[in-house]
Design a protein around this motif. Structure first.
Motif, PDB file in Angstrom:
ATOM      1  N   ALA A 114       0.826  -1.209   0.000  1.00  0.00           N
ATOM      2  CA  ALA A 114       0.000   0.000   0.000  1.00  0.00           C
ATOM      3  C   ALA A 114       0.860   1.258   0.000  1.00  0.00           C
ATOM      4  O   ALA A 114       1.950   1.280   0.563  1.00  0.00           O
ATOM      5  CB  ALA A 114      -0.927   0.003   1.210  1.00  0.00           C
ATOM      6  N   LYS A 115       0.345   2.296  -0.650  1.00  0.00           N
ATOM      7  CA  LYS A 115       1.077   3.550  -0.730  1.00  0.00           C
ATOM      8  C   LYS A 115       0.424   4.658   0.088  1.00  0.00           C
ATOM      9  O   LYS A 115       0.838   5.808   0.012  1.00  0.00           O
ATOM     10  CB  LYS A 115       1.192   3.969  -2.212  1.00  0.00           C
ATOM     11  CG  LYS A 115       1.994   2.965  -3.037  1.00  0.00           C
ATOM     12  CD  LYS A 115       2.106   3.393  -4.487  1.00  0.00           C
ATOM     13  CE  LYS A 115       2.913   2.364  -5.278  1.00  0.00           C
ATOM     14  NZ  LYS A 115       3.019   2.743  -6.707  1.00  0.00           N
ATOM     15  N   GLU A 116      -0.614   4.304   0.850  1.00  0.00           N
ATOM     16  CA  GLU A 116      -1.280   5.266   1.714  1.00  0.00           C
ATOM     17  C   GLU A 116      -1.425   4.692   3.116  1.00  0.00           C
ATOM     18  O   GLU A 116      -1.434   3.475   3.303  1.00  0.00           O
ATOM     19  CB  GLU A 116      -2.675   5.605   1.165  1.00  0.00           C
ATOM     20  CG  GLU A 116      -2.643   6.325  -0.178  1.00  0.00           C
ATOM     21  CD  GLU A 116      -4.038   6.674  -0.644  1.00  0.00           C
ATOM     22  OE1 GLU A 116      -5.006   6.219   0.005  1.00  0.00           O
ATOM     23  OE2 GLU A 116      -4.163   7.391  -1.650  1.00  0.00           O
ATOM     24  N   ASN A 117      -1.514   5.582   4.077  1.00  0.00           N
ATOM     25  CA  ASN A 117      -1.728   5.149   5.455  1.00  0.00           C
ATOM     26  C   ASN A 117      -3.161   4.653   5.628  1.00  0.00           C
ATOM     27  O   ASN A 117      -4.065   5.047   4.891  1.00  0.00           O
ATOM     28  CB  ASN A 117      -1.456   6.303   6.413  1.00  0.00           C
ATOM     29  CG  ASN A 117      -0.010   6.732   6.383  1.00  0.00           C
ATOM     30  OD1 ASN A 117       0.897   5.909   6.302  1.00  0.00           O
ATOM     31  ND2 ASN A 117       0.230   8.037   6.441  1.00  0.00           N
ATOM     32  N   PHE A 118      -3.347   3.763   6.612  1.00  0.00           N
ATOM     33  CA  PHE A 118      -4.668   3.204   6.868  1.00  0.00           C
ATOM     34  C   PHE A 118      -5.288   3.907   8.070  1.00  0.00           C
ATOM     35  O   PHE A 118      -4.695   3.940   9.150  1.00  0.00           O
ATOM     36  CB  PHE A 118      -4.566   1.701   7.153  1.00  0.00           C
ATOM     37  CG  PHE A 118      -5.884   1.055   7.475  1.00  0.00           C
ATOM     38  CD1 PHE A 118      -6.697   0.565   6.464  1.00  0.00           C
ATOM     39  CD2 PHE A 118      -6.322   0.953   8.787  1.00  0.00           C
ATOM     40  CE1 PHE A 118      -7.914  -0.014   6.755  1.00  0.00           C
ATOM     41  CE2 PHE A 118      -7.540   0.373   9.093  1.00  0.00           C
ATOM     42  CZ  PHE A 118      -8.339  -0.118   8.072  1.00  0.00           C
ATOM     43  N   VAL A 119      -6.474   4.478   7.875  1.00  0.00           N
ATOM     44  CA  VAL A 119      -7.187   5.160   8.952  1.00  0.00           C
ATOM     45  C   VAL A 119      -8.641   4.723   8.923  1.00  0.00           C
ATOM     46  O   VAL A 119      -9.297   4.796   7.878  1.00  0.00           O
ATOM     47  CB  VAL A 119      -7.119   6.699   8.810  1.00  0.00           C
ATOM     48  CG1 VAL A 119      -7.902   7.362   9.935  1.00  0.00           C
ATOM     49  CG2 VAL A 119      -5.681   7.174   8.823  1.00  0.00           C
ATOM     50  N   TYR A 120      -9.140   4.258  10.057  1.00  0.00           N
ATOM     51  CA  TYR A 120     -10.553   3.917  10.184  1.00  0.00           C
ATOM     52  C   TYR A 120     -11.070   4.545  11.471  1.00  0.00           C
ATOM     53  O   TYR A 120     -10.511   4.318  12.549  1.00  0.00           O
ATOM     54  CB  TYR A 120     -10.731   2.400  10.221  1.00  0.00           C
ATOM     55  CG  TYR A 120     -11.960   1.938  10.978  1.00  0.00           C
ATOM     56  CD1 TYR A 120     -13.230   2.024  10.411  1.00  0.00           C
ATOM     57  CD2 TYR A 120     -11.842   1.422  12.263  1.00  0.00           C
ATOM     58  CE1 TYR A 120     -14.349   1.609  11.108  1.00  0.00           C
ATOM     59  CE2 TYR A 120     -12.965   0.991  12.965  1.00  0.00           C
ATOM     60  CZ  TYR A 120     -14.209   1.079  12.384  1.00  0.00           C
ATOM     61  OH  TYR A 120     -15.305   0.671  13.084  1.00  0.00           O
ATOM     62  N   ILE A 121     -12.076   5.386  11.370  1.00  0.00           N
ATOM     63  CA  ILE A 121     -12.763   5.949  12.529  1.00  0.00           C
ATOM     64  C   ILE A 121     -14.157   5.336  12.556  1.00  0.00           C
ATOM     65  O   ILE A 121     -14.944   5.539  11.636  1.00  0.00           O
ATOM     66  CB  ILE A 121     -12.869   7.481  12.468  1.00  0.00           C
ATOM     67  CG1 ILE A 121     -11.467   8.102  12.319  1.00  0.00           C
ATOM     68  CG2 ILE A 121     -13.566   8.011  13.720  1.00  0.00           C
ATOM     69  CD1 ILE A 121     -10.533   7.856  13.476  1.00  0.00           C
TER      70      ILE A 121
END
Length: 341
Positions: free
Chosen positions: A163-170
């Motif tokens: 992956a080339k993006e950070n993972f964020v889940y709210i």
């Protein structure tokens, strides 16, 4: 605004850096570190413990006197953070330039930087915040002992090496996690027993956060009609039951005490405890009765009346349903002396 930089891979070093930046007093009990702070910077405490499997548990229960940013860098570790906000709010961003997101009361969050960016935590001035962070280290991926263990499953679910993006889940609000965190804070045992209890509850919290992610993702569970205020009232009502189990409790009594409708009270208790209000009151009383049987000389009738029941036969029935043993036999078993070798 005060910025604190933490650059470390260990709980011990982290707490030394926190003390250097915030002052206060560190105490260590078994593997748990507690930093108590009461000065011009803020009031409250920060707790942390390193558990097995590269898992760490950190809790901020703080009100800072100024806006505070805690910048966390864990070299070569790239942890997955499971966050939960029990009170107040928490801002988060990866590095200084990425979008800032906010975790509100009772919300969950799962955060991991695929690129190894610094995690920045934002605390608001004069706001009491109670934040839980469970970190799972992602280094040595090939040594995770297969995909069937906890770390292997977490890595496969939340960490894509390509992956080339950070993972964020709210996530949406979750009252069950709040209950487990209350249980975690109530642990009094020290040493190996305390560590095992903490480890077990932290794993339960992790499971609930992962379940929340799956439910939100597939929208299998409706969010319900509870507002943030309602959820806070449910939390207070639950604690009220625990503190007043010996009194005559009912739905009308709790609704009057906390200014909430019967339907919302029931919805909240089912969401937080998986039980109706009556079932929860009964559960609290039976647990207290079991404690009294083990720790006091009260007879069964005295225990029945001390926990708010009026019928010994009814109490015996529900006690046996829970423990598969009637209370008298259970009390008699406590008198058996251990056999010496």
């Amino acid at each position: 605004m005060k910025t604190t930089n933490l650059n470390t891979n260990t709980i011990e070093a982290m707490f030394k850096q926190l003390k250097f930046n915030f002052g206060g007093t560190i105490t260590k009990a078994s593997k748990e570190y507690i930093l108590d702070i009461k000065n011009e910077i803020g009031n409250g405490n920060i707790k942390g413990i390193a558990l097995q499997g590269g898992i760490s548990y950190i809790e901020f229960d703080m009100a800072f006197s100024d806006d505070v940013v805690v910048s966390v860098d864990t070299p070569n570790k790239n942890p997955i953070y499971f966050a939960y906000c029990s009170e107040g709010s928490l801002g988060h961003s990866f590095g200084a330039n990425e979008k800032k997101r906010t975790l509100e009361n009772f919300q969950t969050g799962i955060l991991t930087s695929q690129l190894g960016d610094v995690n920045k935590l934002y605390f608001n001035k004069n706001e009491r915040s109670k934040i839980t962070l469970i970190s799972v280290q992602t280094s040595n991926r090939t040594k995770a002992n297969g995909k069937d263990n906890l770390k292997g499953k977490l890595l496969d679910t939340f960490f894509n090496e390509d992956a080339k993006e950070n993972f964020v889940y709210i996530g949406s609000q979750n009252l069950k996690i709040a209950e487990k965190i209350q249980q975690l804070n109530a642990i009094k045992q020290k040493g190996i027993v305390g560590n095992l209890l903490v480890q077990g509850l932290v794993h339960v919290i992790l499971a609930l956060e992962i379940q929340q992610h799956a439910e939100d993702k597939h929208r299998q569970i409706p969010t319900g009609s509870l507002t943030m205020r309602d959820m806070e009232l449910i939390k207070k009502a639950s604690q009220f039951v625990k503190n007043n189990y010996h009194k005559q409790l009912s739905i009308p009594v709790l609704c009057l005490e906390f200014g909430i409708s019967p339907s919302k009270l029931q919805e909240g208790f089912k969401g937080m405890h998986g039980r109706t209000v009556a079932e929860y009151i009964r559960e609290v009383r039976v647990l207290k009765a079991e404690e009294l049987i083990k720790t006091t000389d009260l007879n069964i009738s005295e225990i029945v009346y001390s926990i708010g029941f009026s019928s010994r036969s009814y109490f015996s029935k529900i006690f046996k349903e829970k423990y598969n043993c009637n209370p008298k036999d259970y009390k008699d078993a406590q008198k058996v002396s251990p056999i010496s070798a």
